[in-house]
Design a protein around this motif. Sequence first.
Motif, PDB file in Angstrom:
ATOM      1  N   GLU A  86      34.704  34.258  27.206  1.00 41.92           N
ATOM      2  CA  GLU A  86      35.697  35.318  27.014  1.00 41.92           C
ATOM      3  C   GLU A  86      35.700  36.284  28.184  1.00 41.92           C
ATOM      4  O   GLU A  86      36.752  36.719  28.649  1.00 41.92           O
ATOM      5  N   GLN A  87      34.502  36.621  28.697  1.00 42.08           N
ATOM      6  CA  GLN A  87      34.421  37.512  29.851  1.00 42.08           C
ATOM      7  C   GLN A  87      35.041  36.870  31.078  1.00 42.08           C
ATOM      8  O   GLN A  87      35.731  37.512  31.857  1.00 42.08           O
ATOM      9  N   LYS A  88      34.795  35.542  31.247  1.00 40.04           N
ATOM     10  CA  LYS A  88      35.363  34.842  32.395  1.00 40.04           C
ATOM     11  C   LYS A  88      36.883  34.816  32.297  1.00 40.04           C
ATOM     12  O   LYS A  88      37.584  35.010  33.282  1.00 40.04           O
ATOM     13  N   LEU A  89      37.431  34.576  31.087  1.00 39.35           N
ATOM     14  CA  LEU A  89      38.870  34.563  30.926  1.00 39.35           C
ATOM     15  C   LEU A  89      39.475  35.916  31.244  1.00 39.35           C
ATOM     16  O   LEU A  89      40.515  36.011  31.892  1.00 39.35           O
ATOM     17  N   LEU A  90      38.833  36.965  30.811  1.00 36.70           N
ATOM     18  CA  LEU A  90      39.306  38.313  31.093  1.00 36.70           C
ATOM     19  C   LEU A  90      39.287  38.578  32.581  1.00 36.70           C
ATOM     20  O   LEU A  90      40.218  39.139  33.146  1.00 36.70           O
ATOM     21  N   VAL A  92      39.485  36.356  35.003  1.00 41.84           N
ATOM     22  CA  VAL A  92      40.543  35.556  35.621  1.00 41.84           C
ATOM     23  C   VAL A  92      41.897  36.244  35.464  1.00 41.84           C
ATOM     24  O   VAL A  92      42.689  36.298  36.399  1.00 41.84           O
ATOM     25  N   ASP A  93      42.153  36.792  34.290  1.00 39.58           N
ATOM     26  CA  ASP A  93      43.420  37.493  34.065  1.00 39.58           C
ATOM     27  C   ASP A  93      43.551  38.695  34.991  1.00 39.58           C
ATOM     28  O   ASP A  93      44.631  38.955  35.542  1.00 39.58           O
ATOM     29  N   GLU A  94      42.474  39.444  35.138  1.00 40.19           N
ATOM     30  CA  GLU A  94      42.504  40.598  36.024  1.00 40.19           C
ATOM     31  C   GLU A  94      42.736  40.183  37.469  1.00 40.19           C
ATOM     32  O   GLU A  94      43.491  40.834  38.207  1.00 40.19           O
ATOM     33  N   ALA A  98      45.914  41.155  39.885  1.00 32.81           N
ATOM     34  CA  ALA A  98      45.726  41.776  41.203  1.00 32.81           C
ATOM     35  C   ALA A  98      46.418  40.965  42.292  1.00 32.81           C
ATOM     36  O   ALA A  98      47.011  41.522  43.219  1.00 32.81           O
ATOM     37  N   LYS A  99      46.350  39.631  42.187  1.00 35.18           N
ATOM     38  CA  LYS A  99      47.022  38.777  43.166  1.00 35.18           C
ATOM     39  C   LYS A  99      48.536  38.974  43.115  1.00 35.18           C
ATOM     40  O   LYS A  99      49.202  39.013  44.159  1.00 35.18           O
ATOM     41  N   LYS A 100      49.072  39.096  41.923  1.00 27.34           N
ATOM     42  CA  LYS A 100      50.510  39.295  41.763  1.00 27.34           C
ATOM     43  C   LYS A 100      50.940  40.623  42.384  1.00 27.34           C
ATOM     44  O   LYS A 100      51.950  40.693  43.108  1.00 27.34           O
ATOM     45  N   LYS A 101      50.180  41.661  42.134  1.00 24.78           N
ATOM     46  CA  LYS A 101      50.494  42.968  42.710  1.00 24.78           C
ATOM     47  C   LYS A 101      50.374  42.931  44.229  1.00 24.78           C
ATOM     48  O   LYS A 101      51.208  43.491  44.949  1.00 24.78           O
ATOM     49  N   ASP A 102      49.356  42.237  44.718  1.00 27.13           N
ATOM     50  CA  ASP A 102      49.142  42.108  46.158  1.00 27.13           C
ATOM     51  C   ASP A 102      50.327  41.398  46.804  1.00 27.13           C
ATOM     52  O   ASP A 102      50.817  41.783  47.871  1.00 27.13           O
ATOM     53  N   ARG A 103      50.791  40.330  46.160  1.00 22.18           N
ATOM     54  CA  ARG A 103      51.941  39.576  46.664  1.00 22.18           C
ATOM     55  C   ARG A 103      53.181  40.450  46.721  1.00 22.18           C
ATOM     56  O   ARG A 103      53.962  40.397  47.683  1.00 22.18           O
ATOM     57  N   GLN A 104      53.381  41.252  45.706  1.00 19.40           N
ATOM     58  CA  GLN A 104      54.538  42.139  45.673  1.00 19.40           C
ATOM     59  C   GLN A 104      54.487  43.152  46.814  1.00 19.40           C
ATOM     60  O   GLN A 104      55.522  43.458  47.430  1.00 19.40           O
TER      61      GLN A 104
END
Length: 256
Positions: A86-90, A92-94, A98-104
Amino acid sequence: MARRRKKHDHEEHVDESWLIPYADILTLLLALFIVLFASSSIDVKKFQLMSSAFNEIFVGGPGVMDYPSPVPESEADLGDDKQVQEQKLLTVDEIEAAKKKDRQELEELQKRVDGYIAANELQKQFATELTSEGLLLTIRDNVLFQSGSAVVGAKDQGVARELSGLLEMDTPRSVIISGHTDDVPISNANYESNWELSVMRAVNFMKIILKNQNLDPRWFSAKGFGEFKPLASNDTSEGRAENRRVEVLILPRMMQ
């Protein structure tokens, strides 16, 4: 002679004193296996349990074979698998957010650079591309340099300064400036190879960029690739012209 024929009424017992050190060796070997098992995934609780096991072995109490396990089943690793996943999934989501925001942010920066290129009618000399490695700005070498020279022309230094303003960001990014040439051998007194020419072009262009005091030099680096990373064939004059270039790569904060 009668004394020699005298017989004993009892038989001699076999010496069993060797069993004591043999048993000690077995005990130590078993203790070693416990250490190896526990050290493969040790934490504080497991270490305490392992210490208790050793105390029992060397002080007294249950034997090694009677000790159930240095790790109780209720505390086994399998019990924590769900929480860890569960911690790993969380995480990964974070990271993806962050990657999406960086791309924008890189897309917004590309729009600013493209706007500068359009306003100054530099479409034939400049090009931008958003890649997995970051935002790539390509500058044809004839915009900045004379043939065989690594000195930025006086009339083109203003272009470099304008570009430096576009590199001002609230949160700095790593920027790599690289020089590239065609495969025509260079022959002048200043440079022995295209590789040296490409390095000095990147360095000299970076020096002008960093005259902007709002930029931190620690985020910048320069590379030279000579003729070894062509974009087109060197068999034609058009291809060679495309290969002669300076590239400014603005890196993402989150690697893809």
